[in-house]
Design a protein around this motif. Structure first.
Motif, PDB file in Angstrom:
ATOM      1  N   PHE A   1     -55.609 -43.501 -38.383  1.00  0.00           N
ATOM      2  CA  PHE A   1     -56.377 -42.278 -38.136  1.00  0.00           C
ATOM      3  C   PHE A   1     -57.065 -41.800 -39.424  1.00  0.00           C
ATOM      4  N   PHE A   2     -56.278 -41.684 -40.504  1.00  0.00           N
ATOM      5  CA  PHE A   2     -56.853 -41.209 -41.763  1.00  0.00           C
ATOM      6  C   PHE A   2     -57.845 -42.212 -42.346  1.00  0.00           C
ATOM      7  N   ARG A   3     -57.529 -43.497 -42.178  1.00  0.00           N
ATOM      8  CA  ARG A   3     -58.448 -44.517 -42.690  1.00  0.00           C
ATOM      9  C   ARG A   3     -59.785 -44.453 -41.971  1.00  0.00           C
ATOM     10  N   GLN A   4     -59.774 -44.260 -40.644  1.00  0.00           N
ATOM     11  CA  GLN A   4     -61.007 -44.182 -39.877  1.00  0.00           C
ATOM     12  C   GLN A   4     -61.836 -42.959 -40.278  1.00  0.00           C
ATOM     13  N   ARG A   5     -61.136 -41.822 -40.475  1.00  0.00           N
ATOM     14  CA  ARG A   5     -61.843 -40.609 -40.892  1.00  0.00           C
ATOM     15  C   ARG A   5     -62.499 -40.792 -42.254  1.00  0.00           C
ATOM     16  N   ARG A   6     -61.762 -41.423 -43.167  1.00  0.00           N
ATOM     17  CA  ARG A   6     -62.316 -41.620 -44.508  1.00  0.00           C
ATOM     18  C   ARG A   6     -63.527 -42.544 -44.477  1.00  0.00           C
TER      19      ARG A   6
END
Length: 631
Positions: A425-430
């Motif tokens: 999730f955080f990787r996709q947002r970044r």
């Protein structure tokens, strides 16, 4: 705004007013010293003196000399000591990865000598690196064996330092303030037993920081005050400066702007005396916020701009993010809306640049929380198993153990799945944010940071060292690092001064000349009516064409060449007309439409202008670009 005090183990580095005399004495010793262990020890001691004066570049210079000589004479202890000091210098310059590399290299040498004391000091310092990078789990994993070792050897000083830094780790987590206070209190007790007033002051300031974080202002004030009294007693200028900075944060959080201003100004004064530019920037940022609270907007701008200058110089990204936001709010109050917007954009850019680090930090927090929860669950299960042993027969006990294993397995799988989802999730947002905000900038930076240029430049520097051209090689290393820093800094900005662009270009061409054995000369002619400082242009806009002129024009001709750069102002004063000509083999115009000419297309997109290429009759190529400027 709180600042925790982190203990760093670097052997016996001292801070004394008589250090300049000691440095002169050591320099005299070095003039007569032979290349043996005595010379290594003198170099090590000299590097420690410069460390105590916060002169980290000179500290690193002499420590590296000690390391090189130690390697030549196979003096492992001297090499370990030198590497540890270099690592500490990098750490204090916030170059944490370089620090870790030095510590790791030193650590590999310790088993050869059975140097347990030094080995655990290095574990301790590596844990500090993990802590400041936000890798809290790894930090705890490194601190724990140190804690066990110092308990076993009854090393009270090392034990107290461990408790102090473990407290720092817990203090950096949400809702772990109680654990932080427990560890800080243990450190406080031991420092009291040892009579170490300086470390005692460290514990008080760290405990005060926890209370500040929980908004228990009275207790925070009491602990900061205890720390200040001890630092004054010892004459510790750095400690006094740190307490003033924390007092400033305390009063600022309570909206007591006059008190905050007084304390931040005292912190600025002491940090300036120490030549500690990194923390000067933090103090000036606090002054800016205090003046804003007092509605003294012009003075707030003055200190905010000073803070930006010092923060940029030292790479203090967190300070930059805060002060850019303060400057934006101040300009808004003065109805300078364009400036306010510009500062706010800088604030957003800096925040986004820290986003990846903050994301990693958050994931680490989730992992550690999961680890604590898992441990707590296991503890409960173990208690249930003990009760079952008193009641059930062996068969029932065995069955319950199997059930426990299955439960643990499913819990572990569930936690791993949760962590994987969180990471994705955080990787996709970044990635989405990076693609949206920095596509052209990333492409352009990749073009500037040509791997061939980097590797070939490093090879050239290595060759110069091998050939004994040490002074020339050192100059090139300085130019090379300056060029990389400029490229990395400028690539994140929309515009820079023309002077900055030209100076970066000169650095690049000087390094390329060395790589090409002075196979070309260059001339830069700038129109006399152009204001270099106040004329703003997109960064890194000329260098790709100069690179093409060198590698596809001059060098293929196999003769001495010249590159001429002409920059003049257009008739309306809104544009710069720049031409880059060379005396090389001349460009193949058909190649301009091929896919590999992506650098030209990216530059045209940045300028929204067509770039003109001409093949000169007398040989060579001229490139003409039109650059929009801002004042």
């Amino acid at each position: 705004m709180k600042k925790l005090v982190l203990t760093l183990l670097v052997y016996s580095i001292t801070f004394a007013n008589a250090q300049n005399r000691q440095i002169d004495s050591l320099q005299n010793i070095l003039k007569e010293a032979k290349p043996d262990t005595n010379r290594v020890n003198a170099l090590v001691q000299l590097s420690k003196e410069y460390f105590g004066l916060f002169s980290y570049d000179l500290c690193t210079l002499y420590a590296n000399k000690a390391k090189e000589l130690s390697q030549k004479i196979n003096y492992k202890k001297g090499e370990i000591t030198a590497l540890t000091i270099v690592g500490a210098a990098h750490f204090n310059k916030t170059e944490y990865r370089f620090a870790q590399n030095c510590y790791d290299s030193a650590l590999k040498l310790c088993p050869e000598l059975g140097m347990d004391v030094q080995r655990y000091k290095l574990y301790f310092n590596i844990a500090n690196v993990y802590y400041v990078l936000g890798h809290y789990r790894e930090a705890l994993d490194k601190y724990q064996p140190c804690l066990a070792y110092y308990k076993k050897t009854k090393d009270l000083s090392g034990l107290a330092n461990c408790y102090n830094n473990i407290g720092n780790v817990y203090s950096s987590y949400e809702n772990k303030n109680e654990s932080a206070l427990e560890n800080y209190t243990e450190a406080l007790k031991i420092y009291g037993q040892l009579g170490d007033k300086n470390k005692l002051a460290t514990s008080y300031i760290n405990i005060g920081a926890v209370y500040l974080n929980t908004s228990d202002f009275d207790k925070a004030y009491d602990n900061f005050n205890q720390s200040m009294n001890l630092y004054r007693e010892n004459g510790d200028v750095a400690g006094i400066a740190g307490v003033y900075s924390n007092f400033g944060a305390l009063f600022l959080k309570q909206d007591k702007y006059e008190d905050a201003l007084l304390n931040y100004k005292e912190a600025e004064k002491y940090y300036t005396e120490l030549n500690n530019t990194y923390d000067v920037a933090r103090a000036q940022s606090g002054i800016c916020q205090s003046l804003f609270g007092l509605e003294k907007y012009s003075q707030a701008l003055e200190y905010g701009e000073k803070s930006v200058k010092n923060a940029l110089e030292t790479g203090n990204s967190e300070c930059l993010q805060v002060v850019y936001n303060s400057l934006s709010k101040t300009e808004e109050k003065l109805n300078h809306h364009k400036k306010a917007l510009s500062y706010y954009k800088n604030h957003i850019a800096m925040r986004d640049s820290l986003f990846g680090e903050e994301t990693t930090r958050r994931i680490e927090q989730i992992e550690m929380q999961a680890k604590f929860d898992k441990q707590e669950a296991l503890t409960k299960l173990q208690q249930q198993e003990k009760e079952a042993l008193l009641i059930n027969q062996n068969k029932v006990k065995d069955l319950e153990i199997e059930q426990t294993k299955l439960i643990t397995l499913f819990v572990g799988i569930g936690l791993l799945f949760l962590l994987l989802l969180t990471y994705l999730f955080f990787r996709q947002r970044r990635l989405k944010a990076e693609r949206k905000n920095a596509v052209l900038e990333q492409k352009n930076l990749r073009l500037q940071m040509n791997p061939h240029f980097l590797f070939n430049s490093l090879n050239s520097i290595q060759r110069m060292f091998i050939e004994g051209k040490t002074e020339a090689a050192s100059d090139v290393v300085g130019d090379f690092s300056n060029l990389l820093r400029r490229i990395l800094n400028n690539s994140g900005m929309s515009v820079i001064s023309l002077r900055e662009e030209i100076e970066t270009l000169k650095l690049y061409m000087d390094i390329e000349k060395i790589r090409c054995d002075n196979g070309f000369d260059y001339l830069i002619n700038i129109g006399k009516h152009i204001d270099l400082n106040n004329t703003k242009v997109p960064p890194l806009i000329i260098q790709p064409f100069v690179e093409n002129a060198i590698w596809h024009g001059i060098l293929p001709s196999k003769k001495q060449g010249t590159i001429t750069i002409e920059i003049n102002q257009s008739s309306n004063g809104q544009q710069l007309v720049c031409s880059i000509s060379d005396t090389g083999v001349g460009i193949d115009l058909e190649k301009l439409n091929k896919p590999e000419a992506r650098g030209i297309k990216i530059t045209e997109q940045r300028l929204s202008k067509k770039i003109v290429f001409e093949k000169l009759k007398q040989g060579g190529t001229i490139v003409k670009i039109t650059i929009p400027v801002k004042k």
